[in-house]
Design an enzyme around this catalytic site. Structure first.
Site, PDB file in Angstrom:
ATOM      1  N   GLU A 146     -19.935  15.311 -32.068  1.00 12.66           N
ATOM      2  CA  GLU A 146     -21.316  14.802 -32.194  1.00 12.66           C
ATOM      3  C   GLU A 146     -21.986  15.347 -33.452  1.00 12.66           C
ATOM      4  O   GLU A 146     -22.807  14.674 -34.074  1.00 12.66           O
ATOM      5  CB  GLU A 146     -22.110  15.151 -30.924  1.00 12.66           C
ATOM      6  CG  GLU A 146     -21.675  14.274 -29.757  1.00 12.66           C
ATOM      7  CD  GLU A 146     -21.845  14.896 -28.382  1.00 12.66           C
ATOM      8  OE1 GLU A 146     -22.573  15.887 -28.242  1.00 12.66           O
ATOM      9  OE2 GLU A 146     -21.223  14.380 -27.431  1.00 12.66           O
ATOM     10  N   LYS A 174     -25.738  20.522 -24.572  1.00 12.58           N
ATOM     11  CA  LYS A 174     -26.139  19.568 -25.626  1.00 12.58           C
ATOM     12  C   LYS A 174     -27.671  19.528 -25.718  1.00 12.58           C
ATOM     13  O   LYS A 174     -28.317  20.549 -25.510  1.00 12.58           O
ATOM     14  CB  LYS A 174     -25.524  18.187 -25.361  1.00 12.58           C
ATOM     15  CG  LYS A 174     -24.006  18.253 -25.143  1.00 12.58           C
ATOM     16  CD  LYS A 174     -23.337  16.915 -25.160  1.00 12.58           C
ATOM     17  CE  LYS A 174     -21.841  17.084 -24.938  1.00 12.58           C
ATOM     18  NZ  LYS A 174     -21.104  15.834 -25.016  1.00 12.58           N
ATOM     19  N   HIS A 224     -18.028  20.145 -33.428  1.00 10.65           N
ATOM     20  CA  HIS A 224     -18.105  19.175 -32.324  1.00 10.65           C
ATOM     21  C   HIS A 224     -18.244  17.761 -32.897  1.00 10.65           C
ATOM     22  O   HIS A 224     -18.941  17.557 -33.900  1.00 10.65           O
ATOM     23  CB  HIS A 224     -19.296  19.507 -31.421  1.00 10.65           C
ATOM     24  CG  HIS A 224     -19.255  18.769 -30.130  1.00 10.65           C
ATOM     25  ND1 HIS A 224     -19.582  17.434 -30.041  1.00 10.65           N
ATOM     26  CD2 HIS A 224     -18.894  19.147 -28.875  1.00 10.65           C
ATOM     27  CE1 HIS A 224     -19.420  17.031 -28.785  1.00 10.65           C
ATOM     28  NE2 HIS A 224     -19.007  18.059 -28.064  1.00 10.65           N
ATOM     29  N   GLU A 249     -10.826  17.938 -28.111  1.00  6.58           N
ATOM     30  CA  GLU A 249     -11.726  16.994 -27.451  1.00  6.58           C
ATOM     31  C   GLU A 249     -11.542  15.600 -28.055  1.00  6.58           C
ATOM     32  O   GLU A 249     -12.184  15.271 -29.069  1.00  6.58           O
ATOM     33  CB  GLU A 249     -13.187  17.414 -27.643  1.00  6.58           C
ATOM     34  CG  GLU A 249     -13.547  18.732 -27.031  1.00  6.58           C
ATOM     35  CD  GLU A 249     -15.044  18.793 -26.760  1.00  6.58           C
ATOM     36  OE1 GLU A 249     -15.429  18.832 -25.594  1.00  6.58           O
ATOM     37  OE2 GLU A 249     -15.820  18.766 -27.722  1.00  6.58           O
ATOM     38  N   SER A 267     -15.109  14.601 -20.513  1.00  6.97           N
ATOM     39  CA  SER A 267     -15.246  14.079 -19.139  1.00  6.97           C
ATOM     40  C   SER A 267     -14.628  14.994 -18.074  1.00  6.97           C
ATOM     41  O   SER A 267     -14.143  14.514 -17.055  1.00  6.97           O
ATOM     42  CB  SER A 267     -14.664  12.657 -19.038  1.00  6.97           C
ATOM     43  OG  SER A 267     -15.420  11.768 -19.836  1.00  6.97           O
ATOM     44  N   GLY A 276     -17.916  12.083 -22.723  1.00  6.92           N
ATOM     45  CA  GLY A 276     -19.026  11.351 -22.114  1.00  6.92           C
ATOM     46  C   GLY A 276     -18.648   9.971 -21.590  1.00  6.92           C
ATOM     47  O   GLY A 276     -19.528   9.207 -21.176  1.00  6.92           O
ATOM     48  N   ASN A 291     -21.560  23.155 -22.068  1.00 10.02           N
ATOM     49  CA  ASN A 291     -22.275  22.705 -23.266  1.00 10.02           C
ATOM     50  C   ASN A 291     -23.416  21.784 -22.835  1.00 10.02           C
ATOM     51  O   ASN A 291     -23.192  20.614 -22.531  1.00 10.02           O
ATOM     52  CB  ASN A 291     -21.277  21.967 -24.182  1.00 10.02           C
ATOM     53  CG  ASN A 291     -21.935  21.447 -25.452  1.00 10.02           C
ATOM     54  OD1 ASN A 291     -23.066  21.823 -25.772  1.00 10.02           O
ATOM     55  ND2 ASN A 291     -21.235  20.586 -26.170  1.00 10.02           N
TER      56      ASN A 291
HETATM   57  P1  PGA Z   1     -18.546  15.568 -21.528  1.00  9.00           P
HETATM   58  O1  PGA Z   1     -18.791  16.345 -22.903  1.00  9.00           O
HETATM   59  O2  PGA Z   1     -18.019  16.575 -20.539  1.00  9.00           O
HETATM   60  O3  PGA Z   1     -19.902  15.038 -21.124  1.00  9.00           O
HETATM   61  O4  PGA Z   1     -17.563  14.504 -21.799  1.00  9.00           O
HETATM   62  C1  PGA Z   1     -17.855  17.260 -23.376  1.00  9.00           C
HETATM   63  C2  PGA Z   1     -18.215  17.746 -24.755  1.00  9.00           C
HETATM   64  O5  PGA Z   1     -18.740  16.981 -25.566  1.00  9.00           O
HETATM   65  O6  PGA Z   1     -18.009  18.919 -25.060  1.00  9.00           O
END
Ligand code: PGA
Length: 245
Positions: free
Chosen positions: A92, A11, A90, A164, A205, A170, A9
């Site tokens: 976000e 983003k 998601h 998640e 992460s 992150g 992903n």
């Molecule tokens: P990350 O993001 O691996 O940077 O923690 C994962 C995600 O948001 O799908």
């Protein structure tokens, strides 16, 4: 057995140059047992050249099918440019774009109706976990989808769920195998009660350093990777380890 999903992903990051390196590497390498799924930012989706060893995904889709919706991107358009998957729900999108359970369910249904496979993302905040509310949050997020108008008509049996936990996204703080297995158990039984067979993924992460340990999680069938996929070499290390498992 179906292939293990390694979902990259990007983003709001990446470039045409990163896309070119992904395309080159994915067309020359094979990762047996693993399907790399590449979630590109919308402007790059149409530049993707289909290859047999990887699948294209979008990071978002509109709930509307078509019409006067400035800025909208429909599920049909995503299928038209070669997308097989789309992320829905998601954290976000929930947080930054104020997407609620109802809108997320409408997006899920719109995607399914066009033959696009949603990757349904759910997970609890740190505050919810600290308050012992993880299952309450997961139950609410799943229930809103299963009970949504039109869900029964599109969802026959198979659902992809990415667990998640928001505090792991992150942050560099990956969830423990025990915590993931516990959440998976809860999610899978909720899905079974609703007549759904869930493909379980984890995100938060994930890195080349922890993916082998994560791979030991019972029931894990995929990883959703953010930061660690912004560099091909890092992503490749994850693909190799997941493939060799
Ligand atoms: P990350 O993001 O691996 O940077 O923690 C994962 C995600 O948001 O799908």
């Amino acid at each position: 057995m179906s292939e293990f999903l390694c979902i990259a992903n990007w983003k709001l990051q990446g470039s045409k140059a990163l896309l070119a390196s992904y395309q080159y590497q994915l067309s020359t390498m094979v990762f047996p047992g693993v399907l790399p799924v590449v979630c590109l930012p919308t402007p790059f989706l149409g530049l993707w050249q289909s290859c047999t060893s990887a699948a294209l995904a979008a990071q978002n889709v509109d709930a509307f099918d078509e019409g006067a919706v400035t800025g909208g991107v429909s599920a049909r358009m995503l299928v038209d440019v070669g997308c097989r998957y789309v992320c829905v729900g998601h954290s976000e999108r929930r947080e930054l774009f104020l997407e609620d359970d109802n809108l997320i369910a409408r997006k899920y249904i719109a995607a399914k109706r066009c033959g696009l496979q949603p990757i349904f993302c759910i997970g609890e905040s740190l505050a919810a976990r600290a308050a012992g509310q993880t299952e309450v949050v997961l139950r609410r997020q799943l229930g809103a989808l299963f009970n949504a108008e039109g869900f029964d008509a599109v969802e026959k049996h198979a659902i992809i769920i990415a667990y998640e936990p928001i505090w792991a996204i992150g942050s560099g703080e990956v969830a423990t195998v025990g915590a993931i297995e516990e959440a998976f158990g809860f999610i899978q039984s909720a899905c079974q009660r609703a007549g759904q067979q869930a493909t379980m993924c984890y995100g938060g992460s994930v890195s080349a350093d922890n993916c082998s340990a994560l791979r030991t999680c019972r029931g894990l069938e995929g990883l959703l990777i953010g930061k660690a996929c912004l560099d091909w070499d890092n992503f490749e290390r994850i693909l190799i380890q997941c493939s060799g498992y």
